[in-house]
Design a protein around this motif. Structure first.
Motif, short mmCIF file in Angstrom:
data_model
loop_
_atom_site.label_atom_id
_atom_site.label_comp_id
_atom_site.label_asym_id
_atom_site.label_seq_id
_atom_site.Cartn_x
_atom_site.Cartn_y
_atom_site.Cartn_z
N PHE A 222 33.66 -52.26 5.77
CA PHE A 222 34.24 -53.22 6.90
C PHE A 222 34.30 -52.24 8.05
O PHE A 222 34.49 -52.96 9.00
N ARG A 223 33.91 -50.98 8.05
CA ARG A 223 33.82 -50.32 9.28
C ARG A 223 32.72 -49.28 9.08
O ARG A 223 32.68 -48.49 8.35
N ASN A 224 31.61 -49.61 9.87
CA ASN A 224 30.29 -48.84 9.96
C ASN A 224 30.69 -47.35 10.38
O ASN A 224 31.27 -47.26 11.36
N GLY A 225 30.15 -46.52 9.59
CA GLY A 225 30.02 -45.15 10.07
C GLY A 225 28.78 -44.97 10.83
O GLY A 225 27.68 -44.84 9.74
N GLY A 226 28.64 -44.60 12.02
CA GLY A 226 27.24 -44.23 12.67
C GLY A 226 27.19 -44.76 13.91
O GLY A 226 28.23 -44.83 14.75
N ALA A 227 26.01 -45.34 14.34
CA ALA A 227 26.00 -45.72 15.65
C ALA A 227 26.76 -46.85 15.88
O ALA A 227 27.10 -47.01 17.51
N ASN A 228 26.99 -47.60 15.43
CA ASN A 228 27.86 -48.92 15.72
C ASN A 228 29.51 -48.66 15.22
O ASN A 228 30.13 -49.90 15.18
N GLY A 229 29.73 -47.49 14.84
CA GLY A 229 31.26 -47.46 14.44
C GLY A 229 31.51 -46.01 14.52
O GLY A 229 31.18 -45.43 15.55
N LEU A 230 32.47 -45.53 13.51
CA LEU A 230 33.05 -44.27 13.81
C LEU A 230 31.99 -43.13 13.47
O LEU A 230 31.10 -43.39 12.77
N PRO A 231 32.28 -42.04 14.08
CA PRO A 231 31.50 -40.79 13.94
C PRO A 231 31.39 -40.29 12.50
O PRO A 231 32.37 -40.24 11.90
N GLY A 232 30.30 -40.03 12.18
CA GLY A 232 30.34 -39.34 10.80
C GLY A 232 29.67 -38.04 10.79
O GLY A 232 29.30 -37.36 11.82
N ALA A 233 29.77 -37.10 9.57
CA ALA A 233 28.99 -35.89 9.28
C ALA A 233 28.59 -35.92 8.03
O ALA A 233 29.36 -36.28 7.19
N VAL A 234 27.47 -35.00 7.73
CA VAL A 234 27.09 -34.58 6.48
C VAL A 234 27.54 -33.16 6.21
O VAL A 234 27.40 -32.19 6.75
N VAL A 235 28.47 -33.14 5.36
CA VAL A 235 29.16 -31.67 5.07
C VAL A 235 28.25 -30.97 3.79
O VAL A 235 28.11 -31.79 2.75
N ILE A 236 27.68 -29.83 3.97
CA ILE A 236 26.65 -29.28 2.93
C ILE A 236 27.19 -27.94 2.38
O ILE A 236 27.77 -26.81 3.29
N LYS A 237 27.36 -27.73 1.10
CA LYS A 237 27.91 -26.34 0.73
C LYS A 237 26.45 -25.79 -0.03
O LYS A 237 26.24 -26.34 -1.27
N PRO A 238 26.04 -24.77 0.47
CA PRO A 238 24.72 -24.02 -0.02
C PRO A 238 25.17 -23.33 -1.42
O PRO A 238 26.36 -23.19 -1.65
N LYS A 239 24.05 -23.20 -2.27
CA LYS A 239 24.38 -22.55 -3.67
C LYS A 239 24.73 -21.15 -3.41
O LYS A 239 24.22 -20.51 -2.34
N ALA A 240 25.63 -20.51 -4.04
CA ALA A 240 25.92 -18.84 -4.07
C ALA A 240 24.55 -18.16 -4.11
O ALA A 240 23.56 -18.35 -5.07
N GLY A 241 24.64 -17.07 -3.33
CA GLY A 241 23.34 -16.28 -3.41
C GLY A 241 22.32 -16.63 -2.21
O GLY A 241 21.03 -15.97 -2.30
#
Length: 417
Positions: A222-241
């Motif tokens: 009911f609420r778009n995240g993106g260009a027509n709605g609320l701001p979003g982000a991709v959260v990334i955790k790389p592998k150890a090492g």
């Protein structure tokens, strides 16, 4: 050695006599040292406590965690008007990263929302930070569950109407009853509470105690995240090492290709690392320490002049006594150390009073704030305060002590008569 002990004993007696006989003058002279030591140690203790609190709140997070979004979490050379024209990070961007970037331990999509109102029967809690985010945040933020569970990947992907809440929010809504399975209303919709996080403590960091977490895809219905709605982000955790530099370069190049950017075009996104945020916080902490030293240094300077003034007066008042001591065989160094010790003792008294006031302030602060924030007066800061007051005493007393040691005994006796 016995001579120096005798000098110290006599100097201590003279200092106490000066404190007793000239109470107002001594009080005004030591006030600068007291205020200076109090200011410096209080600022250092407050900054250290703030730094400790923030680091503890970030301790469970991987410092290599990255946030792929249109926003920069720190200072940037990219002008504001250009950043405002960057495209929002959408759920499709998250899907691309999750499927095409290797060496990722976990990833999540978050929609930056605002404050919401949560209702359960007659209870209402306003201004609650409800974060729409996918299941991966459970691993990335190393969240700890006290009751129930976190929502599954399937519930996250399908946008199930479930919510996980912090301990403070659970207490405000349900008091002592078990929240698991209860239905609350958020966004005007019904959600089932499936988990309660352990108590983290509010502090000054980003504590989840008063927050709620819901699947991002539930809100996207009911609420778009993106260009027509609320701001979003991709959260990334790389592998150890993993080589973080190489990982970031691969992520940047593949995402540029996905966005269709040409070689001569600038990035239209930012890759923010938590390590950069920690460095930014460290920079602010260092700046606060520096400002505290500069401001408090003026108080110490005034205190130093006060000590020097009282020592010059003391030399003048005891000129006759100095002449008698020297005529009886007292060497210059005896007189020098006598007044130098007196200056140090006076400064140390002012410094100890300042440290005592900091200690009292810390007790009051901890009593008022409670468990949310701990004001720590470390032994290192206490030793620093003691060392600074000693140094001020030495610096302020060396010229008066030197002038006293160079007095001619005959002239001193004649002048003092």
């Amino acid at each position: 050695m016995l001579v120096y002990l005798r000098v110290f004993k006599e100097s201590f007696s003279f200092a106490l006599n000066a404190l007793r006989n000239n109470k107002l003058r001594t009080f005004l002279s030591l006030l600068g040292v007291t205020v200076g030591i109090f200011s410096i140690i209080a600022v250092l203790a407050a900054v250290d406590s703030l730094d400790k609190d923030i680091k503890e709140n970030l301790s469970g997070l991987d410092k290599n965690t990255m946030y792929l979004t249109k926003y920069s979490f720190g200072p940037t050379d990219v002008p504001r008007w250009k950043r405002d024209n960057y495209p929002q990070t959408e759920y499709d961007d998250y899907e691309f990263v999750r499927r095409n970037i290797s060496d990722i331990e976990e990833s999540a999509y978050v929609i930056f929302g605002g404050s919401e109102t949560i209702r359960y029967q007659a209870e209402t809690v306003t201004n609650v930070e409800v974060t729409p985010i996918s299941h991966g945040i459970y691993v990335i933020d190393d969240l700890k569950i006290e009751k129930g569970r976190f929502y599954s990947e399937l519930e996250s992907d399908t946008g199930a109407p479930v919510i996980v809440i912090g301990s403070e929010l659970a207490e405000n809504l349900f008091d002592q009853s078990n929240p698991i399975g209860k239905v609350v209303r958020v966004y005007g919709r019904k959600l089932t509470v499936i988990g309660v996080l352990k108590k983290y403590g509010s502090g000054l960091g980003d504590s989840p105690d008063g927050k709620g977490f819901v699947p991002a895809n539930f809100v996207r219905q009911f609420r778009n995240g993106g260009a027509n709605g609320l701001p979003g982000a991709v959260v990334i955790k790389p592998k150890a090492g993993v080589d973080i530099g190489a990982f970031e370069n691969v992520l940047r190049q593949k995402f540029r290709a996905y966005r269709g950017l040409k070689a001569d075009e600038e990035d239209d996104f930012f890759i923010n690392k938590l390590s950069g945020l920690v460095s930014f916080v460290d920079g602010i902490i260092s700046m606060l320490n520096g400002v505290g030293w500069v401001i408090s240094g003026f108080s110490l300077l005034v205190g130093g002049f006060g000590i020097a003034n009282i020592m010059f007066v003391s030399v003048k008042e005891r000129t006759n006594l100095i002449g008698i001591q020297k005529s009886l065989g007292a060497k210059n160094r005896f007189i020098l150390f006598q007044f130098l010790f007196e200056a140090v003792i006076l400064a140390v008294v002012g410094g100890l009073v300042g440290l005592f006031l900091v200690w009292i302030t810390s007790l009051i602060m901890n009593g008022v704030v409670g468990d949310d924030f701990t004001f720590v007066l470390s032994l290192g800061n206490m030793f620093l305060g003691f060392a600074l007051s000693t140094f001020i005493g030495l610096l302020s007393g060396v010229i008066p002590a030197f002038s006293a040691s160079k007095l001619d005994p005959v002239e001193a006796i004649r002048t003092g008569m």
